[in-house]
Design an enzyme around this catalytic site. Sequence first.
Site, short mmCIF file in Angstrom:
data_model
loop_
_atom_site.label_atom_id
_atom_site.label_comp_id
_atom_site.label_asym_id
_atom_site.label_seq_id
_atom_site.Cartn_x
_atom_site.Cartn_y
_atom_site.Cartn_z
N GLU B 223 1.14 -1.19 -0.03
CA GLU B 223 0.13 -0.09 -0.05
C GLU B 223 0.97 1.12 -0.03
OE1 GLU B 223 -3.57 0.05 0.52
OE2 GLU B 223 -3.94 -1.84 0.14
N CYS B 261 -1.56 9.03 2.48
CA CYS B 261 -1.34 8.50 1.23
C CYS B 261 -2.38 8.76 0.23
CB CYS B 261 -1.16 7.02 1.44
SG CYS B 261 -2.41 6.25 2.24
#
Lengths: 488, 493
Positions: B223, B261
Amino acid sequence: MAEDSETKKVFDAEAAGSLMKELRGTYASGKTRSYEWRVAQLKNVMKIVDDHEKDILDAIRADLSKPEQESYIAEISIVKSSCTRALGELNRWMKPEKVKTSITTFPSSAEIVSEPLGVVLIIGAWNFPLLLALDPAIGAIAAGNAVVLKPSELCPATSSLIAKLVGKYLDSSCIKVVEGSVAETSALLEQKWDKIFFTGSGRVGRIVMAAAAKHLTPVALELGGKCPVVVDSDINLPVAVRRIAGGKWASNNGQACIAPDYIITTKDFAPKLIDALKHELEAWYGKDPLESKDLAHIVNSNHFARLVKLLDDDKVSGKIIHGGQRDKANLKFAPTILLDVPEDSLVMNDEIFGPLLPILTVDKLEDSFDMITSRGKPLAAYLFTNNKKLKEKFVKTVSAGGLVINDTVLHFAEKTLPFGGVGESGIGSYHGKFSYEAFSHRKSVLYRGFAGDASARYPPYSDRKLKLLKALLSGSVVGVILALIGWS
Amino acid sequence: MTGSGVNGMISMEGGRVEESIGELRRTFRSGKTRSAAWRKAQLKALLQLIRDNEDKIFEALKHDLGKNPVESYRDELGVVEKSVKYSLSHVDEWMAPKKSSMPLIFFPARGQVLPEPLGLVLIFSSWNFPISLALDPVIGAISAGNSVVLKPSEQAPACSSFLANTIPLYLDSKAIKVIEGGAEISQQLLQQKWDKIFFTGSPSVARIVMSAAVKHLTPVTVELGGKCPTIFDYLSSPSDTEVAVKRVVGGKWGPCNGQACIGVDYVLVEEKFAFHLIEMLKKTIKKFYGENPKQLKDISRIVNKHHFQRLRNLLEEPLVAASIVHGGLIDEEKLFIEPTILLDPPLDAEIMTEEIFGPLLPIITLKNIEESIEFINSRPKPLALYAFTKDEAFKRRILSETSSGSVTFNDIMIQFLCDTLPFGGVGQSGFGRYHGKYSFDTFSHEKAVLQRTFFLELEPRFPPWNDFKLKFIRLAYRFDYLGLILLLLGLKR
């Protein structure tokens, strides 16, 4: 520099770079995205196999001396049925999937949209050279990607036929074949792909994954392993033996990733099983199997030597109870059965990938399950039994890519089941819808409106906002109402 | 904060790492983690852990990142609580085998897909959401019945300590362990054999993780992040615009002050609306953070000096500094960088080529908002793409012509809370996904099981081969049952 028409241009890093550039350009143009394009390509894959069946069978026979019926069943039919399924289901697969949303994001609606990954690399294997190149390609094309196929160089006739037919029938601005061996594959692996799909050995699988790691490219690795067959005594022996022999020797003479590798049975039952196997083998291949036209050859002298080494091992040479004949010049190897070889012998440590079948005997079958799981998870594991408890224990404790009860290899043909390994036997799966998904990105989409903006999300923060957020995140409608009431 | 060594880190020698992992393997082999009862008990205990230690967690997050309790609840505790409850209520359903229908030619046969745990999993979490990005994957790993090692980020030391000290008090420590440390411990962990590695963090470390995974052919999920663009189309309604701007401001500086993110990295807007947008952004920033944001009242700080310097360097490029239209104040001691807006910094400056991961917001102007699609496509695929627009045709174009981990229309970050949506990247933003059932799946192996009986054997499957058998097989593969019957009756040529 004079162009020598006899020297083929070397496919090096530079060639790989410009290939990638070209494909990225074509992919960016959006050409591969439309339903129409995908359908047209899939129909042409079907045409390749329909119109050139004879050429394909000839090429495979030239490369592997595989009996025509085997090539038909294992390679041509499966490619055809994959195409048919993809064509029939593509519309459904391409549709976005609506999903529910909760009060936490109320009001909103959400869906998952499938999109192609982009430019993908498919590396095929030598044992089913047509199938293992085209089957994954069908998934990649159905999913709307640009594709590079690298068929196995160990099957030069098939590789060159694939290159020719793909070039002729498919859209060569988006689907390309690169032939070659180590040098060419290395050049390809240096590029940044959106996905790499590899079928082959664990050793090369690691090389592929290491190259992919440099670019953080996702991979699917279809490897192998030692697929065990556990045989109970209370079964329909003739049927079981046909299925075991079929999975072993009628599948490229044991050179298949899901072929039964070795058998485990009870000491008491072993003699009966061995007799039945010998009987069936003679019915199928005659008294001298090396003369039979129905047995595939060993792919090349390296693998032939490898198999000879397994048999010549001191610990093992005395345990041959059937077969053992071989013809080096013609790469022919007879079905060979071994009984109770030591667990530390070579033949019990490496994947055999050939016509040798060790039979290990135990007192109680349940004890063998541990032996199986301690060897690294195989691509498939098989059990022949009518005992419900044994079945349940087997399904529960044996971890493998896939399990088949009372048959072998058949799950490969069942497209509603995902086909792939776990642990040493691989990463990822495919077949049917799973092929489509293997080459797709499932993009989450959330639609929100401007109404219902919870100011509790924003600063300046306060204890009251904290209370409301707790209620919102817990999904409790009552909590939210109470907090809102308290708020005002 | 906890006083267990320098920076609260416990370092482990190689031998001890191997010992711990040996214990976890033995536990997994014993079958203990497979039962639904064990999994649910662990999940319930995790829920209790969160509820009992709310204040401690708030304190740790304040220490590591300066997060306000509301932010901490919204982005961390609340998320974990929601995930645990969702998993608890669905785990039985997820564990059940899925039937697949078999075609008649296989009759009689039964096919199913049985999910099973992968075994021993390693989870690396990042520093920006040190509680939720650690526990969310753990929830998935536990629901799927695995043994787990969690390696929290050492750059959030108080949270790492909290997890290391508190998890053993609630969860089964023979099956779930927290191992703290920095790069050295991570390297040691990566030498071991794992059945799955789940990594959240930067691409450069992800490469190291995936390269280490090659040795044992360990599947990984990574991720990552990327420059998440926000397309800001013209909205005719002023109240909609106000809400949209609130969401952009809240989505940029709210979650860990831009260090997220899926946070807003930059905004794309048409030239003629840029000025108005910037004015509204300034107003909203003032409303949220007051006249003196240096007080860091409702905003996180920059995590450490290294990242502070990285962000300061982004601003110091001369043409970039000249493009600042709001903010720009920095204070190294407090690790404070003011919410800063830039108008059209050079596209080749680092601030527009690297993921910002901080409180700097470039506004890029375009002649026409539709150009945003090409702009985004000429850059690496981000983890999230945001678009504020009411134009349905434009929405459809964005969806079909761009690629990103996810797309959210008219809001920011909130897709993270939706358990039915897979959360993960594509291309440079990562691969693999989790949340909800996807967490369960990412830590499971879906084992195909085909059951046959001995009844009804199809002779033509086997040698010796002949024409009849070939005909039979052709018909069988086409599921041409009528043809098969005719063939068997000798009526088909």
